[in-house]
Write an enzyme that holds these catalytic residues in place. Structure first.
Site, PDB file in Angstrom:
ATOM      1  N   SER A  60       0.838  -1.210   0.000  1.00  0.00           N
ATOM      2  CA  SER A  60       0.000   0.000   0.000  1.00  0.00           C
ATOM      3  C   SER A  60       0.863   1.246   0.000  1.00  0.00           C
ATOM      4  CB  SER A  60      -0.878   0.045   1.256  1.00  0.00           C
ATOM      5  OG  SER A  60      -1.582  -1.150   1.418  1.00  0.00           O
TER       6      SER A  60
HETATM    7  N1  SAH Z   1       0.867  -5.322   4.379  1.00  0.00           N
HETATM    8  C1  SAH Z   1       1.480  -5.731   3.140  1.00  0.00           C
HETATM    9  C2  SAH Z   1       0.543  -5.520   1.979  1.00  0.00           C
HETATM   10  C3  SAH Z   1       0.280  -6.803   1.291  1.00  0.00           C
HETATM   11  S1  SAH Z   1      -0.952  -6.801   0.036  1.00  0.00           S
HETATM   12  C4  SAH Z   1       2.821  -5.069   2.927  1.00  0.00           C
HETATM   13  O1  SAH Z   1       3.205  -4.203   3.721  1.00  0.00           O
HETATM   14  O2  SAH Z   1       3.510  -5.459   1.986  1.00  0.00           O
HETATM   15  C5  SAH Z   1      -2.150  -7.851   0.780  1.00  0.00           C
HETATM   16  C6  SAH Z   1      -1.726  -9.249   1.072  1.00  0.00           C
HETATM   17  O3  SAH Z   1      -2.833  -9.921   1.643  1.00  0.00           O
HETATM   18  C7  SAH Z   1      -1.306 -10.086  -0.146  1.00  0.00           C
HETATM   19  O4  SAH Z   1       0.003 -10.531   0.040  1.00  0.00           O
HETATM   20  C8  SAH Z   1      -2.309 -11.234  -0.139  1.00  0.00           C
HETATM   21  O5  SAH Z   1      -1.737 -12.474  -0.550  1.00  0.00           O
HETATM   22  C9  SAH Z   1      -2.724 -11.282   1.304  1.00  0.00           C
HETATM   23  N2  SAH Z   1      -3.989 -11.959   1.601  1.00  0.00           N
HETATM   24  C10 SAH Z   1      -5.163 -11.915   0.927  1.00  0.00           C
HETATM   25  N3  SAH Z   1      -6.093 -12.695   1.538  1.00  0.00           N
HETATM   26  C11 SAH Z   1      -5.483 -13.237   2.632  1.00  0.00           C
HETATM   27  C12 SAH Z   1      -5.903 -14.141   3.653  1.00  0.00           C
HETATM   28  N4  SAH Z   1      -7.124 -14.664   3.692  1.00  0.00           N
HETATM   29  N5  SAH Z   1      -5.009 -14.485   4.609  1.00  0.00           N
HETATM   30  C13 SAH Z   1      -3.749 -13.997   4.601  1.00  0.00           C
HETATM   31  N6  SAH Z   1      -3.288 -13.146   3.658  1.00  0.00           N
HETATM   32  C14 SAH Z   1      -4.140 -12.771   2.679  1.00  0.00           C
END
Ligand code: SAH
Length: 216
Positions: A60
């Site tokens: 993000s």
């Molecule tokens: N906080 C992260 C942003 C990652 S984007 C950062 O700082 O990089 C969102 C992430 O959520 C993705 O990697 C995706 O695979 C994960 N995601 C989506 N659904 C999920 C679930 N049910 N459980 C765990 N992770 C999930």
């Protein structure tokens, strides 16, 4: 990369953009975002933009990370300054987990994609953050072993806030999650657990990758 000056300018822009919580600004200033993105993207790492982290996922933009953590901290007694145990759904590259590690006593961060879980572990290793616990699994079920949480923050947007998160939240705690609203668009939703009820506030529209069930 001499990132300190660039990062301080990012923090100034966050403050000018309305982030007022000093702990949040300090945490955003402390974590080297450029260490979490691919080398080809390093030049953009302190711009207010979301960036690809592989497997179709994105980190993000800084203003959204800061905004969500500020919402998570709102109401935290300033005496201790720190939030207690926090659960992050969607570790991604591990950046937000690192920021959370500065403002919370313990961070449990869960990721459903093995490739990103491994990447986050590699990214975070040099920082030696003893209070960050990376978990591989489906975050829609939360992580019961770490409950109750003072805060739960989702980095992926679902159709509704899963009941497991509500169950695993401490009384007085908050959930901050991008969620589909009645009008069919994604918005930041804040839920607060009081002794008697869940209070829900719908805030601004956001664009997060989807919350998906299962692991891959
Ligand atoms: N906080 C992260 C942003 C990652 S984007 C950062 O700082 O990089 C969102 C992430 O959520 C993705 O990697 C995706 O695979 C994960 N995601 C989506 N659904 C999920 C679930 N049910 N459980 C765990 N992770 C999930």
């Amino acid at each position: 990369m001499d990132s300190h000056a660039v990062r301080m300018r990012m923090v100034q822009r966050l403050a000018a953009g309305g982030i007022a919580n000093a702990s949040v600004l300090a945490a955003m200033g402390a974590v080297e975002r450029h260490r979490f993105v691919d080398s080809a993207l390093v030049n953009q790492s302190y711009e207010d933009t979301s960036l690809p982290i592989g497997l179709g996922q994105t980190i993000s933009k800084p203003s959204v990370v800061a905004r969500m953590i500020e919402l998570l901290l709102a109401g935290t007694p300033s005496a201790s300054g720190k939030l207690g145990r926090v659960l992050e759904i969607g570790t991604g590259c591990g950046y937000q987990a690192a920021v959370l590690s500065v403002v919370a006593t313990e961070v449990y961060s869960i990721e459903r994609l093995r490739g990103l879980h491994d990447k986050a572990r590699d990214n975070l290793r040099p920082f030696r953050l003893a209070n960050v616990h990376l978990l591989f699994g489906d975050g829609m079920a939360g992580f019961a072993k770490g409950a109750p949480y003072a805060g739960i923050i989702a980095a992926a947007g679902g159709e509704a806030v899963p009941q497991a998160w509500i169950d695993q939240l401490a009384v007085g705690g908050r959930i901050v999650a991008p969620t589909l609203t009645a009008s069919g668009h994604q918005a930041l939703v804040v839920m607060e657990k009081t002794p008697r009820e869940m209070k829900q506030t719908v805030l601004e529209a956001v664009h997060f990758v989807p919350l998906k069930s299962g692991i891959a």
